[in-house]
Scaffold this motif. Structure first.
Motif, PDB file in Angstrom:
ATOM      1  N   ASP A   1      -4.547  -2.052  -9.361  1.00  0.00           N
ATOM      2  CA  ASP A   1      -4.876  -1.253  -8.170  1.00  0.00           C
ATOM      3  C   ASP A   1      -5.429   0.106  -8.559  1.00  0.00           C
ATOM      4  O   ASP A   1      -6.174   0.724  -7.806  1.00  0.00           O
ATOM      5  CB  ASP A   1      -3.620  -1.092  -7.310  1.00  0.00           C
ATOM      6  CG  ASP A   1      -3.113  -2.450  -6.847  1.00  0.00           C
ATOM      7  OD1 ASP A   1      -3.752  -3.036  -5.959  1.00  0.00           O
ATOM      8  OD2 ASP A   1      -2.129  -2.948  -7.410  1.00  0.00           O
ATOM      9  N   THR A   2      -4.999   0.596  -9.721  1.00  0.00           N
ATOM     10  CA  THR A   2      -5.587   1.818 -10.274  1.00  0.00           C
ATOM     11  C   THR A   2      -5.805   1.542 -11.757  1.00  0.00           C
ATOM     12  O   THR A   2      -5.133   0.683 -12.323  1.00  0.00           O
ATOM     13  CB  THR A   2      -4.650   3.054 -10.119  1.00  0.00           C
ATOM     14  OG1 THR A   2      -3.473   2.869 -10.902  1.00  0.00           O
ATOM     15  CG2 THR A   2      -4.246   3.258  -8.669  1.00  0.00           C
TER      16      THR A   2
ATOM     17  N   LYS B   1       4.425   2.891  -8.300  1.00  0.00           N
ATOM     18  CA  LYS B   1       3.384   2.125  -9.013  1.00  0.00           C
ATOM     19  C   LYS B   1       3.988   1.788 -10.362  1.00  0.00           C
ATOM     20  O   LYS B   1       4.852   2.516 -10.853  1.00  0.00           O
ATOM     21  CB  LYS B   1       2.179   3.017  -9.341  1.00  0.00           C
ATOM     22  CG  LYS B   1       1.234   3.255  -8.244  1.00  0.00           C
ATOM     23  CD  LYS B   1      -0.067   3.867  -8.788  1.00  0.00           C
ATOM     24  CE  LYS B   1       0.077   5.276  -9.322  1.00  0.00           C
ATOM     25  NZ  LYS B   1      -1.148   5.801  -9.930  1.00  0.00           N
TER      26      LYS B   1
ATOM     27  N   ARG C   1       5.027   6.812 -10.673  1.00  0.00           N
ATOM     28  CA  ARG C   1       4.609   5.675 -11.502  1.00  0.00           C
ATOM     29  C   ARG C   1       5.645   5.469 -12.592  1.00  0.00           C
ATOM     30  O   ARG C   1       5.931   6.383 -13.368  1.00  0.00           O
ATOM     31  CB  ARG C   1       3.236   5.910 -12.147  1.00  0.00           C
ATOM     32  CG  ARG C   1       3.002   4.904 -13.287  1.00  0.00           C
ATOM     33  CD  ARG C   1       1.562   4.548 -13.466  1.00  0.00           C
ATOM     34  NE  ARG C   1       0.770   5.608 -14.056  1.00  0.00           N
ATOM     35  CZ  ARG C   1       0.532   5.731 -15.361  1.00  0.00           C
ATOM     36  NH1 ARG C   1       1.079   4.884 -16.229  1.00  0.00           N
ATOM     37  NH2 ARG C   1      -0.238   6.701 -15.790  1.00  0.00           N
TER      38      ARG C   1
ATOM     39  N   MET D   1      -8.670   2.313  -7.818  1.00  0.00           N
ATOM     40  CA  MET D   1      -8.865   3.747  -8.057  1.00  0.00           C
ATOM     41  C   MET D   1      -9.049   4.063  -9.547  1.00  0.00           C
ATOM     42  O   MET D   1      -8.355   3.497 -10.391  1.00  0.00           O
ATOM     43  CB  MET D   1      -7.645   4.493  -7.529  1.00  0.00           C
ATOM     44  CG  MET D   1      -7.807   5.991  -7.593  1.00  0.00           C
ATOM     45  SD  MET D   1      -6.218   6.781  -7.643  1.00  0.00           S
ATOM     46  CE  MET D   1      -5.752   6.579  -5.962  1.00  0.00           C
TER      47      MET D   1
ATOM     48  N   HIS E   1      -0.814  -0.041 -12.064  1.00  0.00           N
ATOM     49  CA  HIS E   1      -1.794   0.800 -12.757  1.00  0.00           C
ATOM     50  C   HIS E   1      -2.064   0.112 -14.087  1.00  0.00           C
ATOM     51  O   HIS E   1      -1.131  -0.140 -14.851  1.00  0.00           O
ATOM     52  CB  HIS E   1      -1.199   2.194 -12.982  1.00  0.00           C
ATOM     53  CG  HIS E   1      -2.047   3.072 -13.846  1.00  0.00           C
ATOM     54  ND1 HIS E   1      -3.122   3.775 -13.353  1.00  0.00           N
ATOM     55  CD2 HIS E   1      -1.993   3.342 -15.168  1.00  0.00           C
ATOM     56  CE1 HIS E   1      -3.687   4.451 -14.340  1.00  0.00           C
ATOM     57  NE2 HIS E   1      -3.022   4.200 -15.455  1.00  0.00           N
TER      58      HIS E   1
ATOM     59  N   ARG F   1       0.657   5.816  -0.750  1.00  0.00           N
ATOM     60  CA  ARG F   1      -0.307   6.917  -0.648  1.00  0.00           C
ATOM     61  C   ARG F   1      -0.085   7.957  -1.728  1.00  0.00           C
ATOM     62  O   ARG F   1       1.021   8.453  -1.886  1.00  0.00           O
ATOM     63  CB  ARG F   1      -0.206   7.586   0.726  1.00  0.00           C
ATOM     64  CG  ARG F   1      -1.074   6.880   1.710  1.00  0.00           C
ATOM     65  CD  ARG F   1      -1.183   7.611   3.015  1.00  0.00           C
ATOM     66  NE  ARG F   1      -1.947   6.779   3.908  1.00  0.00           N
ATOM     67  CZ  ARG F   1      -3.266   6.878   4.089  1.00  0.00           C
ATOM     68  NH1 ARG F   1      -3.946   7.814   3.487  1.00  0.00           N
ATOM     69  NH2 ARG F   1      -3.892   6.053   4.903  1.00  0.00           N
TER      70      ARG F   1
ATOM     71  N   ARG G   1      -5.345   6.182  -0.425  1.00  0.00           N
ATOM     72  CA  ARG G   1      -4.615   4.919  -0.327  1.00  0.00           C
ATOM     73  C   ARG G   1      -4.643   4.233  -1.691  1.00  0.00           C
ATOM     74  O   ARG G   1      -5.676   4.203  -2.355  1.00  0.00           O
ATOM     75  CB  ARG G   1      -5.277   4.005   0.697  1.00  0.00           C
ATOM     76  CG  ARG G   1      -5.255   4.555   2.106  1.00  0.00           C
ATOM     77  CD  ARG G   1      -5.649   3.490   3.125  1.00  0.00           C
ATOM     78  NE  ARG G   1      -6.980   2.944   2.867  1.00  0.00           N
ATOM     79  CZ  ARG G   1      -7.249   1.643   2.728  1.00  0.00           C
ATOM     80  NH1 ARG G   1      -6.326   0.740   2.823  1.00  0.00           N
ATOM     81  NH2 ARG G   1      -8.482   1.231   2.522  1.00  0.00           N
ATOM     82  N   VAL G   2      -3.501   3.696  -2.076  1.00  0.00           N
ATOM     83  CA  VAL G   2      -3.398   2.996  -3.357  1.00  0.00           C
ATOM     84  C   VAL G   2      -2.787   1.626  -3.094  1.00  0.00           C
ATOM     85  O   VAL G   2      -1.767   1.520  -2.410  1.00  0.00           O
ATOM     86  CB  VAL G   2      -2.492   3.769  -4.345  1.00  0.00           C
ATOM     87  CG1 VAL G   2      -2.272   2.968  -5.623  1.00  0.00           C
ATOM     88  CG2 VAL G   2      -3.072   5.133  -4.648  1.00  0.00           C
TER      89      VAL G   2
ATOM     90  N   GLU H   1       0.846  -1.205   0.000  1.00  0.00           N
ATOM     91  CA  GLU H   1       0.000   0.000   0.000  1.00  0.00           C
ATOM     92  C   GLU H   1       0.879   1.251   0.000  1.00  0.00           C
ATOM     93  O   GLU H   1       1.831   1.341   0.764  1.00  0.00           O
ATOM     94  CB  GLU H   1      -0.900   0.009   1.234  1.00  0.00           C
ATOM     95  CG  GLU H   1      -1.869   1.172   1.210  1.00  0.00           C
ATOM     96  CD  GLU H   1      -2.820   1.174   2.391  1.00  0.00           C
ATOM     97  OE1 GLU H   1      -3.492   0.158   2.625  1.00  0.00           O
ATOM     98  OE2 GLU H   1      -2.872   2.212   3.079  1.00  0.00           O
TER      99      GLU H   1
ATOM    100  N   GLN I   1      -8.708   6.634 -12.568  1.00  0.00           N
ATOM    101  CA  GLN I   1      -7.956   7.822 -12.999  1.00  0.00           C
ATOM    102  C   GLN I   1      -8.319   8.191 -14.433  1.00  0.00           C
ATOM    103  O   GLN I   1      -8.834   7.386 -15.176  1.00  0.00           O
ATOM    104  CB  GLN I   1      -6.455   7.519 -12.986  1.00  0.00           C
ATOM    105  CG  GLN I   1      -5.902   7.202 -11.635  1.00  0.00           C
ATOM    106  CD  GLN I   1      -4.376   7.140 -11.647  1.00  0.00           C
ATOM    107  OE1 GLN I   1      -3.751   7.507 -12.629  1.00  0.00           O
ATOM    108  NE2 GLN I   1      -3.810   6.682 -10.568  1.00  0.00           N
TER     109      GLN I   1
ATOM    110  N   PRO J   1       2.040  -1.778  -6.343  1.00  0.00           N
ATOM    111  CA  PRO J   1       0.708  -1.588  -6.939  1.00  0.00           C
ATOM    112  C   PRO J   1       0.844  -1.423  -8.458  1.00  0.00           C
ATOM    113  O   PRO J   1       1.815  -0.827  -8.931  1.00  0.00           O
ATOM    114  CB  PRO J   1       0.195  -0.290  -6.308  1.00  0.00           C
ATOM    115  CG  PRO J   1       1.068  -0.015  -5.150  1.00  0.00           C
ATOM    116  CD  PRO J   1       2.370  -0.704  -5.390  1.00  0.00           C
TER     117      PRO J   1
END
Ligand code: SF4
Length: 357
Positions: free
Chosen positions: A228-229, A171, A127, A23, A198, A10, A15-16, A8, A25, A196
């Protein structure tokens, strides 16, 4: 569905990864130097439910606009930087919560290190975004092209540069316009680290093709617990990206936002202009965040089943249409125009009740 366990991190207050909600985007397509237009577009994205927004920062003038945009934005912002490490540092100094970089095109190692150190000092997330067009020459030679293995190795090499500076708020994204390559690349990456991820299918296409490609690619990954995103990339108004992202998450039972609209495909039994009715309902509910289920069905034979299940439902017939509220018949209306008017009246009432609840 078992979600992959990720570290995890932030992004600002959000929280990501970990067990945080997946999440949604998007990215602005305004000129970042135009503060008013960019802030207005961020506002429209947020209204649709966008939780973090990425902006392109192509030059110093765009970087100078970031502070004002940051002050006006209700959600965390991510600067998309290529080539010039000073723009990344300027974005962090302006208060942006995240950077999207491809360390391979930021230049010499000391420039990458300077960006990573600044991100650490500002508590920002990075990222590492690799796409099939950005894989290094040495890996292209090793693998014979930008295959999923080459993309994963490129991403992990870049992540190691960040780890070497003690930076772990990372990420990763690996984007290809091929759904099958994206699936393979993300599966490999998901098994190789706990950062995480994306997820997205890049250059997916216009509203129809892009939605289909994204729904297939992202849907499969999410169903496997990867992601996660996410961003749905469309050659269309970015607000549509957010709506499509939520529909993908809703279809998988991962998140709900806004109304669910059910309408039948119509058939030889349809006795009313259901397309017009469904369009009117969609238009009325566009951008609404009300958690309601609305069903518009074209006949009184099979329609009442679905209509009864909804918060507000309609089963249309030539002579009369029936309106249901939570399973009970509340109105029976003759004539198409009167039926549409009555249904919109009831919809308005339901929305008002939800707002005041
Ligand atoms: Fe046809 Fe009625 Fe089914 Fe709609 S609900 S597709 S009109 S049978």
């Amino acid at each position: 569905m078992m979600r992959r366990k990720s570290r995890e991190i932030r992004l600002g207050s959000l929280r990501v990864g970990g067990d945080a909600p997946i999440m949604v985007q998007s990215m602005t397509n305004t000129d970042t130097r135009d503060v008013d237009a960019t802030v207005a577009q961020i506002g429209r994205l947020v209204q649709r439910g966008c939780e973090a927004v990425r902006l392109a920062v192509p030059d110093e003038a765009a970087a100078r606009a970031l502070r004002a945009i940051r002050e006006a934005s209700p959600v965390p912002l991510i600067a998309d930087i290529h080539f010039d490490y000073r723009l990344a540092i300027a974005a962090l100094e302006a208060g942006l919560e995240g950077l999207r970089i491809n360390p391979g095109n930021i230049g010499p190692r000391e420039h990458v290190d300077a960006v990573v150190d600044a991100a650490k000092a500002h508590g920002a997330v990075i990222r590492v975004g690799v796409n099939s067009g950005s894989v290094e020459k040495s890996l292209l030679q090793k693998y014979g092209g930008p295959c999923p293995q080459a993309m994963v190795e490129s991403a992990l090499n870049h992540v190691r540069m960040l780890e070497a500076r003690g930076f772990y708020d990372t990420k990763i994204s690996l984007k290809s316009s091929s759904v099958l390559d994206s699936l393979e690349a993300y599966r490999l990456l998901a098994a190789s680290c706990d950062y995480p991820l994306h997820i997205g299918i890049t250059e997916a296409g216009g509203l129809l093709r892009g939605t289909v490609k994204s729904a297939v690619g992202l849907g499969i990954l999410l169903h496997e617990g990867i992601g996660d995103t996410l961003r749905v990339s469309l050659t269309a108004d970015p607000a549509e990206e957010v709506t499509v992202a939520y529909e993908i998450l809703r279809a998988l039972g991962l998140r709900r936002r806004g109304p669910e609209i059910i309408s039948c495909p119509t058939c030889g039994r349809t006795e009313i202009d259901l397309f017009a009715l469904a369009r009117a309902v969609e238009e009325r509910l566009a951008g609404s965040t009300a958690d309601i289920k609305v069903a518009v069905m074209g006949c009184v034979v099979n329609g009442p089943g679905e209509a009864r299940e909804a918060d507000l439902g309609l089963a249309g017939g030539r002579d009369k249409g029936i309106i249901f509220r939570k399973g009970n018949v509340i109105r029976t209306v003759r004539g198409q125009d009167a039926l549409l008017a009555a249904f919109m009246e009831e919809l308005q009432l339901l929305l008002k009740e939800k707002e005041s609840a």
